[in-house]
Design a protein around this motif. Structure first.
Motif, PDB file in Angstrom:
ATOM      1  N   TRP A  26       0.845  -1.194   0.000  1.00 19.65           N
ATOM      2  CA  TRP A  26       0.000   0.000   0.000  1.00 19.65           C
ATOM      3  C   TRP A  26       0.877   1.240   0.000  1.00 19.65           C
ATOM      4  O   TRP A  26       1.853   1.317   0.746  1.00 19.65           O
ATOM      5  CB  TRP A  26      -0.875   0.043   1.252  1.00 19.65           C
ATOM      6  CG  TRP A  26      -2.075  -0.845   1.198  1.00 19.65           C
ATOM      7  CD1 TRP A  26      -2.115  -2.177   1.470  1.00 19.65           C
ATOM      8  CD2 TRP A  26      -3.403  -0.461   0.860  1.00 19.65           C
ATOM      9  NE1 TRP A  26      -3.390  -2.644   1.329  1.00 19.65           N
ATOM     10  CE2 TRP A  26      -4.210  -1.608   0.960  1.00 19.65           C
ATOM     11  CE3 TRP A  26      -4.000   0.743   0.492  1.00 19.65           C
ATOM     12  CZ2 TRP A  26      -5.568  -1.581   0.700  1.00 19.65           C
ATOM     13  CZ3 TRP A  26      -5.359   0.766   0.244  1.00 19.65           C
ATOM     14  CH2 TRP A  26      -6.131  -0.394   0.336  1.00 19.65           C
ATOM     15  N   ILE A  28      -0.153   5.270   0.276  1.00 23.08           N
ATOM     16  CA  ILE A  28      -1.162   6.329   0.345  1.00 23.08           C
ATOM     17  C   ILE A  28      -0.420   7.642   0.551  1.00 23.08           C
ATOM     18  O   ILE A  28       0.178   7.860   1.602  1.00 23.08           O
ATOM     19  CB  ILE A  28      -2.165   6.079   1.479  1.00 23.08           C
ATOM     20  CG1 ILE A  28      -2.821   4.715   1.315  1.00 23.08           C
ATOM     21  CG2 ILE A  28      -3.217   7.185   1.520  1.00 23.08           C
ATOM     22  CD1 ILE A  28      -3.729   4.297   2.419  1.00 23.08           C
ATOM     23  N   LEU A  33       0.051   2.103   4.678  1.00 24.28           N
ATOM     24  CA  LEU A  33      -1.337   2.081   5.153  1.00 24.28           C
ATOM     25  C   LEU A  33      -1.413   2.299   6.658  1.00 24.28           C
ATOM     26  O   LEU A  33      -2.195   3.126   7.139  1.00 24.28           O
ATOM     27  CB  LEU A  33      -1.998   0.744   4.785  1.00 24.28           C
ATOM     28  CG  LEU A  33      -3.421   0.508   5.301  1.00 24.28           C
ATOM     29  CD1 LEU A  33      -4.400   1.451   4.616  1.00 24.28           C
ATOM     30  CD2 LEU A  33      -3.841  -0.932   5.062  1.00 24.28           C
ATOM     31  N   PHE A  37      -3.348   5.666   8.034  1.00 24.35           N
ATOM     32  CA  PHE A  37      -4.587   5.457   8.801  1.00 24.35           C
ATOM     33  C   PHE A  37      -4.215   4.728  10.091  1.00 24.35           C
ATOM     34  O   PHE A  37      -4.130   3.502  10.116  1.00 24.35           O
ATOM     35  CB  PHE A  37      -5.598   4.635   7.998  1.00 24.35           C
ATOM     36  CG  PHE A  37      -6.147   5.367   6.800  1.00 24.35           C
ATOM     37  CD1 PHE A  37      -6.882   6.529   6.950  1.00 24.35           C
ATOM     38  CD2 PHE A  37      -5.928   4.890   5.521  1.00 24.35           C
ATOM     39  CE1 PHE A  37      -7.397   7.199   5.854  1.00 24.35           C
ATOM     40  CE2 PHE A  37      -6.435   5.550   4.413  1.00 24.35           C
ATOM     41  CZ  PHE A  37      -7.164   6.706   4.578  1.00 24.35           C
ATOM     42  N   ARG A  43      -8.408   1.348   8.904  1.00 20.35           N
ATOM     43  CA  ARG A  43      -7.727   0.351   8.070  1.00 20.35           C
ATOM     44  C   ARG A  43      -8.708  -0.729   7.615  1.00 20.35           C
ATOM     45  O   ARG A  43      -8.647  -1.183   6.470  1.00 20.35           O
ATOM     46  CB  ARG A  43      -6.556  -0.273   8.832  1.00 20.35           C
ATOM     47  CG  ARG A  43      -5.379   0.666   8.968  1.00 20.35           C
ATOM     48  CD  ARG A  43      -4.119  -0.074   9.374  1.00 20.35           C
ATOM     49  NE  ARG A  43      -4.225  -0.673  10.694  1.00 20.35           N
ATOM     50  CZ  ARG A  43      -3.838  -0.092  11.818  1.00 20.35           C
ATOM     51  NH1 ARG A  43      -3.307   1.109  11.793  1.00 20.35           N
ATOM     52  NH2 ARG A  43      -3.954  -0.706  12.970  1.00 20.35           N
ATOM     53  N   VAL A  46     -10.870   0.689   4.766  1.00 19.15           N
ATOM     54  CA  VAL A  46     -10.129   0.827   3.515  1.00 19.15           C
ATOM     55  C   VAL A  46      -9.878  -0.529   2.856  1.00 19.15           C
ATOM     56  O   VAL A  46      -9.961  -0.665   1.639  1.00 19.15           O
ATOM     57  CB  VAL A  46      -8.791   1.569   3.775  1.00 19.15           C
ATOM     58  CG1 VAL A  46      -7.879   1.482   2.580  1.00 19.15           C
ATOM     59  CG2 VAL A  46      -9.057   3.012   4.137  1.00 19.15           C
ATOM     60  N   THR A  47      -9.582  -1.548   3.649  1.00 20.81           N
ATOM     61  CA  THR A  47      -9.255  -2.868   3.082  1.00 20.81           C
ATOM     62  C   THR A  47     -10.475  -3.765   2.887  1.00 20.81           C
ATOM     63  O   THR A  47     -10.326  -4.879   2.388  1.00 20.81           O
ATOM     64  CB  THR A  47      -8.237  -3.599   3.986  1.00 20.81           C
ATOM     65  OG1 THR A  47      -8.782  -3.708   5.311  1.00 20.81           O
ATOM     66  CG2 THR A  47      -6.920  -2.852   4.042  1.00 20.81           C
ATOM     67  N   GLN A  73     -11.575  10.579   3.980  1.00 23.89           N
ATOM     68  CA  GLN A  73     -10.536  10.031   3.116  1.00 23.89           C
ATOM     69  C   GLN A  73     -10.589   8.515   3.061  1.00 23.89           C
ATOM     70  O   GLN A  73     -10.435   7.922   1.996  1.00 23.89           O
ATOM     71  CB  GLN A  73      -9.154  10.507   3.572  1.00 23.89           C
ATOM     72  CG  GLN A  73      -8.906  11.961   3.253  1.00 23.89           C
ATOM     73  CD  GLN A  73      -7.494  12.398   3.554  1.00 23.89           C
ATOM     74  OE1 GLN A  73      -6.695  11.645   4.122  1.00 23.89           O
ATOM     75  NE2 GLN A  73      -7.171  13.618   3.176  1.00 23.89           N
ATOM     76  N   SER A  74     -10.841   7.872   4.204  1.00 23.83           N
ATOM     77  CA  SER A  74     -10.916   6.404   4.200  1.00 23.83           C
ATOM     78  C   SER A  74     -12.118   5.932   3.380  1.00 23.83           C
ATOM     79  O   SER A  74     -12.022   4.941   2.651  1.00 23.83           O
ATOM     80  CB  SER A  74     -10.966   5.849   5.619  1.00 23.83           C
ATOM     81  OG  SER A  74     -12.099   6.328   6.303  1.00 23.83           O
ATOM     82  N   VAL A  77     -11.179   6.327  -0.360  1.00 22.48           N
ATOM     83  CA  VAL A  77     -10.251   5.273  -0.794  1.00 22.48           C
ATOM     84  C   VAL A  77     -11.013   3.963  -0.981  1.00 22.48           C
ATOM     85  O   VAL A  77     -10.790   3.234  -1.958  1.00 22.48           O
ATOM     86  CB  VAL A  77      -9.093   5.095   0.215  1.00 22.48           C
ATOM     87  CG1 VAL A  77      -8.251   3.874  -0.115  1.00 22.48           C
ATOM     88  CG2 VAL A  77      -8.237   6.341   0.259  1.00 22.48           C
ATOM     89  N   ARG A  78     -11.932   3.674  -0.091  1.00 22.51           N
ATOM     90  CA  ARG A  78     -12.740   2.445  -0.154  1.00 22.51           C
ATOM     91  C   ARG A  78     -13.529   2.382  -1.466  1.00 22.51           C
ATOM     92  O   ARG A  78     -13.533   1.357  -2.148  1.00 22.51           O
ATOM     93  CB  ARG A  78     -13.677   2.437   1.042  1.00 22.51           C
ATOM     94  CG  ARG A  78     -14.644   1.295   1.102  1.00 22.51           C
ATOM     95  CD  ARG A  78     -15.587   1.554   2.254  1.00 22.51           C
ATOM     96  NE  ARG A  78     -16.424   0.431   2.538  1.00 22.51           N
ATOM     97  CZ  ARG A  78     -17.626   0.537   3.103  1.00 22.51           C
ATOM     98  NH1 ARG A  78     -18.089   1.716   3.446  1.00 22.51           N
ATOM     99  NH2 ARG A  78     -18.334  -0.527   3.360  1.00 22.51           N
TER     100      ARG A  78
END
Length: 128
Positions: A26, A28, A33, A37, A43, A46-47, A73-74, A77-78
């Protein structure tokens, strides 16, 4: 291998996600990561797309995200990651959609109105 950039948005955050076949690295904004985060909740958020389609560790993910705070932001990204995975394999669309990962969360902060203290909070009323 994807060279296409996929965009995810949430609140006032915009994430540009690029994925390539790899070992699960990752990046970012040039950071790891866990570094970007710090909380487990962020985390996980996002994952989540990788876990839902059972492809954790199969992609190297490069993200450029700006605007808003860590929550926005998370979420951005998701969504960007979900769109990137769907672009790589169209058959994942049903799985991602069922998990609610392809829906853009359109909620934003409501504006403050004049005469009020916040968006809806009125000044305290005094009878006398």
């Amino acid at each position: 291998m994807s060279t296409k950039i996929h965009v995810g948005r949430r609140k006032s955050s915009v994430a540009r996600v690029r994925i390539t076949r790899g070992s699960g690295k990752w990046s970012i904004n040039g950071r790891e990561l866990e570094d970007y985060f710090p909380t487990e909740k962020m985390r996980y958020l996002v994952t989540e797309p990788m876990a839902v389609v059972e492809q954790t560790g199969m992609w190297d993910i490069t993200v450029n995200v700006n605007g808003g705070g860590t929550t926005g932001q998370s979420g951005a990204v998701r969504l960007g990651l979900s769109r990137a995975l769907m672009y790589e394999d169209a058959e994942l669309r049903g799985t991602l959609k069922a998990a609610g990962l392809l829906t853009r969360d359109s909620r934003k902060v409501e504006r403050k109105k004049y005469g009020l203290k916040k968006a809806r909070r009125a000044p305290q009323f005094s009878k006398r």
